[in-house]
Design an enzyme around this catalytic site. Structure first.
Site, PDB file in Angstrom:
ATOM      1  N   LYS A 102       1.723  -3.456 -12.268  1.00  0.00           N
ATOM      2  CA  LYS A 102       0.371  -3.941 -11.961  1.00  0.00           C
ATOM      3  C   LYS A 102      -0.545  -3.644 -13.140  1.00  0.00           C
ATOM      4  O   LYS A 102      -0.723  -2.502 -13.545  1.00  0.00           O
ATOM      5  CB  LYS A 102      -0.168  -3.262 -10.705  1.00  0.00           C
ATOM      6  CG  LYS A 102       0.509  -3.753  -9.433  1.00  0.00           C
ATOM      7  CD  LYS A 102      -0.018  -3.038  -8.216  1.00  0.00           C
ATOM      8  CE  LYS A 102      -1.191  -3.753  -7.597  1.00  0.00           C
ATOM      9  NZ  LYS A 102      -1.567  -3.127  -6.286  1.00  0.00           N
TER      10      LYS A 102
HETATM   11  C1  E4P Z   1      -2.890  -5.058  -3.564  1.00  0.00           C
HETATM   12  O1  E4P Z   1      -1.896  -4.979  -4.259  1.00  0.00           O
HETATM   13  C2  E4P Z   1      -3.772  -3.925  -3.305  1.00  0.00           C
HETATM   14  O2  E4P Z   1      -3.037  -2.738  -3.193  1.00  0.00           O
HETATM   15  C3  E4P Z   1      -4.585  -4.003  -2.030  1.00  0.00           C
HETATM   16  O3  E4P Z   1      -4.318  -5.127  -1.255  1.00  0.00           O
HETATM   17  C4  E4P Z   1      -5.967  -3.504  -2.196  1.00  0.00           C
HETATM   18  O4  E4P Z   1      -6.825  -3.839  -1.151  1.00  0.00           O
HETATM   19  P1  E4P Z   1      -8.209  -3.165  -0.819  1.00  0.00           P
HETATM   20  O5  E4P Z   1      -9.270  -4.146  -1.038  1.00  0.00           O
HETATM   21  O6  E4P Z   1      -8.084  -2.814   0.645  1.00  0.00           O
HETATM   22  O7  E4P Z   1      -8.356  -1.931  -1.675  1.00  0.00           O
END
Ligand code: E4P
Length: 247
Positions: A102
């Protein structure tokens, strides 16, 4: 398990085109979910890891890779300087052939990660470009991902919704941008409710990542609403009795 699409059509969970990933960092929960055939991959992030009490990132991630070798796993770089992000990306990528690294779309100063994304793509790394909230970012990420053999573009639909904007039209446009590139899939990130799975399905989004809590609600899919109403009334009545409330 069956669900409703529109008013009449019923589909089995296994027949969904959108791939369901599990978003979280609790090792036991992840391993439990890995036994479910309809959970097709896993995503994590530093906030989720912190919340889950992960103390040693590399150890946690490598245990997950050893236990789940057959589905995509996303692990994020931690650095803020692009040179260090690149070093970490190469390290993380080496943890397993099913690992997607990521890379946030910018660093904390808002500087674009696209040159780094292009370099890592040219080097053959599989990336999950993360924290996108605009279509301009989707365009830029896709440009940088040209030539990839496999990548995800994670648009945080839930955070878009948190600002009062309907994320569905945005995500639908993102699908058409991403579809111009082979081997790149749009990932609906930051889900907020079970309904998001069906919204993602309808617009042809490739992947949706959902929290373990939302995944547990899958048993409610297709439930008769009159029966659910009765259960709701019963729940409130029993809680009033259990609390000993009187008027
Ligand atoms: C995606 O890979 C993220 O980990 C995740 O969906 C983050 O979402 P949030 O907006 O709840 O932090």
């Amino acid at each position: 398990m069956y669900f409703k699409l529109g008013s009449t059509r019923m589909k089995r969970l296994e027949e969904l085109r959108v791939k369901i990933f599990a978003d979280g960092a609790e090792k036991e929960g992840m391993l439990e979910l890995a036994r479910l055939p309809y959970v097709k991959g896993f995503t994590t992030n530093p906030t989720l890891m912190r919340k889950a009490g992960v103390a040693n990132y590399a150890m946690f991630a490598q245990e997950i890779v050893a236990a789940i070798p057959d589905r995509p796993l996303s692990f994020e770089v931690l650095a803020d300087e692009f040179e260090e992000m690149e070093r970490q990306a190469r390290l993380i990528s080496g943890w397993g052939s099913n690992v997607y690294v990521k890379i946030p779309i910018t660093n904390t100063r808002g500087e674009s990660s696209c040159p780094l994304i292009a370099r890592l793509t040219a080097a053959g790394l599989k990336l999950n470009v993360t924290a996108l909230l605009t279509l301009e970012q989707v365009h830029a990420a896709c440009e940088a991902l040209r030539g990839t053999s496999g990548a995800f573009v994670s648009v945080f639909a839930g955070r878009i919704a948190d600002t009062g904007v309907d994320p569905v039209p945005v995500m639908a446009q993102a699908v058409s941008i991403v579809n111009r590139l082979p081997c790149v899939e749009l990932l609906w990130a930051s889900s907020r409710e079970l309904l998001n799975i069906f919204q993602a399905e309808v617009i042809g989004c490739h992947i949706i990542t959902v929290t373990h809590d939302i995944l547990r609600k899958l048993t409610l899919v297709g439930k008769d609403l009159t029966a659910y109403s009765l259960e709701t009334v019963q729940q409130f009545y029993h809680d009033a009795c259990a609390a000993g409330y009187a008027l």
